[in-house]
Enzyme design. Structure first.
Site, PDB file in Angstrom:
ATOM      1  N   ASN A 185      45.192 -36.605 -11.789  1.00  0.00           N
ATOM      2  CA  ASN A 185      45.655 -35.780 -12.909  1.00  0.00           C
ATOM      3  C   ASN A 185      46.215 -34.434 -12.478  1.00  0.00           C
ATOM      4  OD1 ASN A 185      43.003 -35.028 -12.183  1.00  0.00           O
ATOM      5  ND2 ASN A 185      42.610 -34.162 -14.216  1.00  0.00           N
TER       6      ASN A 185
ATOM      7  N   THR B   3      32.341 -43.099 -10.085  1.00  0.00           N
ATOM      8  CA  THR B   3      32.791 -43.036  -8.697  1.00  0.00           C
ATOM      9  C   THR B   3      32.062 -41.934  -7.946  1.00  0.00           C
ATOM     10  OG1 THR B   3      34.965 -43.831  -9.407  1.00  0.00           O
ATOM     11  CG2 THR B   3      34.810 -42.906  -7.199  1.00  0.00           C
ATOM     12  N   GLY B   4      31.792 -40.816  -8.618  1.00  0.00           N
ATOM     13  CA  GLY B   4      31.062 -39.733  -7.986  1.00  0.00           C
ATOM     14  C   GLY B   4      29.666 -40.152  -7.549  1.00  0.00           C
TER      15      GLY B   4
ATOM     16  N   GLU C 273      33.007 -32.729  -8.631  1.00  0.00           N
ATOM     17  CA  GLU C 273      33.568 -32.246  -9.897  1.00  0.00           C
ATOM     18  C   GLU C 273      33.915 -33.498 -10.690  1.00  0.00           C
ATOM     19  OE1 GLU C 273      35.528 -31.587 -12.804  1.00  0.00           O
ATOM     20  OE2 GLU C 273      37.253 -31.055 -11.563  1.00  0.00           O
TER      21      GLU C 273
ATOM     22  N   CYS D   2      39.727 -32.972 -16.826  1.00  0.00           N
ATOM     23  CA  CYS D   2      38.270 -33.090 -16.915  1.00  0.00           C
ATOM     24  C   CYS D   2      37.679 -32.003 -17.800  1.00  0.00           C
ATOM     25  CB  CYS D   2      37.653 -33.032 -15.525  1.00  0.00           C
ATOM     26  SG  CYS D   2      38.157 -31.594 -14.565  1.00  0.00           S
TER      27      CYS D   2
ATOM     28  N   GLU E 126      34.054 -24.769  -7.175  1.00  0.00           N
ATOM     29  CA  GLU E 126      35.346 -24.576  -6.519  1.00  0.00           C
ATOM     30  C   GLU E 126      36.018 -23.361  -7.139  1.00  0.00           C
ATOM     31  OE1 GLU E 126      37.368 -28.413  -5.191  1.00  0.00           O
ATOM     32  OE2 GLU E 126      36.381 -29.030  -7.039  1.00  0.00           O
TER      33      GLU E 126
END
Length: 495
Positions: A165, A245-246, A263, A297, A474
């Site tokens: 994205n 997936t994280g 994240e 997100c 971040e």
């Protein structure tokens, strides 16, 4: 060529000149050692190029190059790192038009959005260039018998899994602090958006970043991505993507006790109290959910309205949403495409399920096409009103231009609703009461809160989530923490 010339050339020919089709390893384009895969333009739903499906050998070579380069880079003076990273920002700006057009064709977003991403990428390198020579430790007072201090050291080779994205700016927000801290990089971009990372890696070398310090391997997450995550030579992993997936990334990295920054998803609320200006609330909600077609997100995907302003806000918002023109990102539409056919089907499934439950769809609710050609993967801007706290459209991340609306009467109820999901990324509060704004901001279980402006803040502020939105931060000064390790040194002053 101007950005308009580059865009028009692509719209006419369907091709982008000089796109890399292999990997970028050890400072040069590396031919594919495996099969290739087509890359699609979401605005046309047509393939426009091919990229390499990386192999075990490709990833191994990239990590090996990064490991060797890290030994040299950590010895480069902080002042020299600062100079090189500032030059990266300049080179990015010099190539901004080409990067922006590639980003549009790769991801489906509008040109204006892509141009903003490129500029923020340049600014990230500028910001962390200024940090490179300021990564100081501290002295610790243990009394006259000892001299004690701390130093911050680079962690070594870092792995970066880049989402589709925001492929340009997410690449920059991980790579820039890693380089500033003295680390090397191996990046794996998403399968649907491989090209900007490859081009940016080339530009980094052009700007003076040593060969092998930044490497990019394209391919499937289940193949080269998983290989990178499991490799013990990777000392820090920075992942942006879905919760599922994280979790898999964390499990695969666990045997090596690899450091992680995750994240993940979000279901972020915009809370509007009775004293808020309905026009400003509607405008904030509009940009919070329809920017980048809702594929963010941190999108404001839940609007939590005081009942007294419900009708006025939703009337304004639904009218504006219904007028949004979808189209190919290079034709100056109001909203761009959904990144892939697969993701479009997921958004549609969410909204179809809401319809089947009898949800109040105020506007939108279906797939659509380019306003001029009818092509592409698009979803209508959608507003679903008056949802219960346990409704799936409230609890699940849709990741598209779909706004879910909840109603409240008291401040306590508003906070309960806002905190009532598994996510905790960002939130926004609209009110003229400063005390209320501070109380609600303090009560929110999330990583970032804005007041009376959903997208307030910037890259100077730390960004990240709580709960299933992940952990680690971040951007901002805190973005350097993932890429350094603290060592304490104590010297006895005894004679």
């Amino acid at each position: 060529m101007t950005v308009q010339d580059i865009a028009q050339d692509y719209l006419t020919t369907g091709k982008l000149d000089a796109l890399p089709d292999g990997h970028f390893i050890a400072g040069k384009r590396t031919p594919a050692s495996n099969k290739k895969m087509e890359s699609f333009d979401p605005g046309r739903a047509e393939a426009f190029a091919e990229f390499s499906l990386g192999s075990d050998t490709d990833m191994d070579n990239a990590i090996d190059a990064a490991e060797k380069a890290a030994l040299h880079w950590r010895q480069v003076s902080p002042a020299e790192r600062c100079r090189i990273l500032n030059n990266v920002a300049r080179v990015f700006r010099d190539n901004a038009d080409r990067l922006a057009v590639i980003e549009v064709v790769d991801s489906g977003k509008t040109l204006a959005e892509a141009q903003g991403d490129v500029q923020s990428s340049a600014r990230l390198f500028e910001y962390y260039a200024g940090a490179a020579d300021k990564l100081d430790g501290r002295s610790v007072n243990l009394g006259p018998a000892y001299t004690a201090f701390t130093v911050r050291e680079p962690v070594g080779v870092t792995g970066h899994i880049i989402p589709w994205n925001y492929p340009t700016s997410t690449f920059a927000r991980g790579v820039a602090p890693a380089l500033a801290a003295g680390c090397s990089v191996v990046a794996k971009p998403a399968e649907t958006t491989p090209f900007t990372a490859l081009v940016m890696a080339e530009l980094l070398c052009e700007a003076g970043v040593p060969d092998g310090l930044v490497n990019v391997v394209t391919g499937l997450g289940s193949d080269v991505g998983a290989q990178m995550v499991r490799d013990p030579r990777i000392k820090q992993l920075t992942f942006t993507g879905s919760v599922t997936t994280g979790i898999n990334v964390a499990q695969m990295a666990a045997p090596n006790v690899t450091r992680l920054t995750l994240e993940l998803g979000g279901k972020s609320p915009l809370i509007a109290f009775a004293d808020a200006d309905p026009e400003k609330v509607a405008d904030g909600a509009y940009w919070a959910i329809f920017s980048n077609s809702g594929q963010i997100c941190s999108a404001g995907s839940r609007l939590i309205l005081h009942k007294s302003i419900r009708d006025e806000v939703l009337s304004i918002l639904a009218e504006r949403a219904a007028k949004i023109r979808t189209g190919h990102g290079l034709t100056a539409p109001d909203m761009g495409a959904i990144n892939s056919e697969l993701h479009l089907s997921r958004i549609k499934a969410h909204v179809d399920a809401a319809k089947a439950r009898g949800a109040n769809i105020l506007t939108g609710g279906d797939t659509t096409g380019d306003a001029e050609t009818g092509k592409g993967w698009f979803f209508q801007p959608t507003v679903i009103a008056d949802l219960a706290p346990n409704d799936p459209a409230i609890q699940e991340e849709i990741f598209g231009p779909v706004l879910s609306v909840q109603l409240f009467e008291s401040e306590e109820e508003a906070v309960t609703l806002a905190n009532g999901t598994d996510f905790g990324l960002i939130a926004s509060v609209y009110t003229n009461d400063v005390g209320r704004a501070m109380r609600v901001a303090g009560a929110m279980d999330c990583g970032q809160v804005s007041v009376n402006d959903y997208w307030a803040g910037g890259l100077e502020l730390p960004f990240g989530g709580n709960k299933k939105s992940g952990y680690g931060r971040e951007k901002g000064w805190e973005g350097l923490d993932a890429y350094t390790k603290v060592k304490s040194i104590t010297i006895s002053n005894a004679s």
